[in-house]
Design a protein around this motif. Sequence first.
Motif, PDB file in Angstrom:
ATOM      1  N   UNK A 127      38.495  -4.719  45.823  1.00  0.00           N
ATOM      2  CA  UNK A 127      37.465  -4.268  44.921  1.00  0.00           C
ATOM      3  C   UNK A 127      36.706  -2.855  45.027  1.00  0.00           C
ATOM      4  N   UNK A 128      36.087  -2.042  44.039  1.00  0.00           N
ATOM      5  CA  UNK A 128      35.785  -1.002  43.717  1.00  0.00           C
ATOM      6  C   UNK A 128      34.677  -0.900  44.133  1.00  0.00           C
ATOM      7  N   UNK A 129      34.249   0.531  44.822  1.00  0.00           N
ATOM      8  CA  UNK A 129      32.822   0.832  45.122  1.00  0.00           C
ATOM      9  C   UNK A 129      32.891   1.766  44.862  1.00  0.00           C
ATOM     10  N   UNK A 130      31.009   1.822  43.942  1.00  0.00           N
ATOM     11  CA  UNK A 130      30.927   3.392  43.956  1.00  0.00           C
ATOM     12  C   UNK A 130      29.332   3.768  44.094  1.00  0.00           C
ATOM     13  N   UNK A 131      29.271   4.801  44.618  1.00  0.00           N
ATOM     14  CA  UNK A 131      27.742   5.065  44.559  1.00  0.00           C
ATOM     15  C   UNK A 131      27.382   6.361  44.050  1.00  0.00           C
ATOM     16  N   UNK A 132      26.487   6.126  42.946  1.00  0.00           N
ATOM     17  CA  UNK A 132      26.425   7.331  42.196  1.00  0.00           C
ATOM     18  C   UNK A 132      25.007   7.562  42.237  1.00  0.00           C
ATOM     19  N   UNK A 133      24.657   8.525  42.492  1.00  0.00           N
ATOM     20  CA  UNK A 133      23.071   9.453  42.110  1.00  0.00           C
ATOM     21  C   UNK A 133      22.616  10.135  41.302  1.00  0.00           C
ATOM     22  N   UNK A 134      21.896   9.378  39.909  1.00  0.00           N
ATOM     23  CA  UNK A 134      21.598  10.527  38.850  1.00  0.00           C
ATOM     24  C   UNK A 134      20.351  11.164  39.464  1.00  0.00           C
ATOM     25  N   UNK A 135      20.817  12.477  40.037  1.00  0.00           N
ATOM     26  CA  UNK A 135      19.738  13.720  41.110  1.00  0.00           C
ATOM     27  C   UNK A 135      18.304  13.606  39.916  1.00  0.00           C
ATOM     28  N   UNK A 136      18.650  13.875  38.338  1.00  0.00           N
ATOM     29  CA  UNK A 136      17.546  13.734  37.345  1.00  0.00           C
ATOM     30  C   UNK A 136      16.364  13.098  37.618  1.00  0.00           C
ATOM     31  N   UNK A 137      16.849  11.868  37.221  1.00  0.00           N
ATOM     32  CA  UNK A 137      15.621  11.017  37.393  1.00  0.00           C
ATOM     33  C   UNK A 137      15.735  10.464  38.726  1.00  0.00           C
ATOM     34  N   UNK A 138      15.993  10.683  39.291  1.00  0.00           N
ATOM     35  CA  UNK A 138      16.422  10.153  41.443  1.00  0.00           C
ATOM     36  C   UNK A 138      16.576   8.866  41.235  1.00  0.00           C
ATOM     37  N   UNK A 139      17.627   8.136  40.304  1.00  0.00           N
ATOM     38  CA  UNK A 139      18.362   7.250  40.442  1.00  0.00           C
ATOM     39  C   UNK A 139      19.545   6.419  41.448  1.00  0.00           C
ATOM     40  N   UNK A 140      19.331   5.324  42.412  1.00  0.00           N
ATOM     41  CA  UNK A 140      20.739   5.140  42.959  1.00  0.00           C
ATOM     42  C   UNK A 140      21.247   4.242  42.128  1.00  0.00           C
TER      43      UNK A 140
END
Length: 139
Positions: A1-14
């Motif tokens: 499995x491929x896991x990735x955590x991404x944070x969209x800073x401009x809208x504060x979404x994880x």
Amino acid sequence: MIKQTIYIEKIGWLIHAYFHKSRYDVDDIMEKLYDLGCDGDTAHKAFDNLMNDSLNTGLCYSNYRHRASVLVVGKTSSAAEFFNSIVHELMHLQGHICDVIGLDPKGEEIAYYMGDLSHEMYPNISHLLCNCCRKKERI
């Protein structure tokens, strides 16, 4: 499995993204869903979906208050089906973000956020978007 955590800073979404998952990855994904507050009927449906281990499936769960999501794309039968599944789940995510942020789902701003998100995901999933690469890795 491929896991990735991404944070969209401009809208504060994880976003916690899981790609090419199998039934052996279900505990890890369920733990993240519970961490985000998923419970009751929604958790049961997610568990059943994840344990089914069918090809060409996925899910997207979001906790609006925490501005956080779990996005899952399971194993797929082809590169085209992977593309289909990822677009499908990203559309759900887009709707969730638009609901919370109050963005027009047809607008430029959300299109740019989704483009940025896709750009972040691409290096980890590009091999799943190519049938030749999938054959080399026996996916």
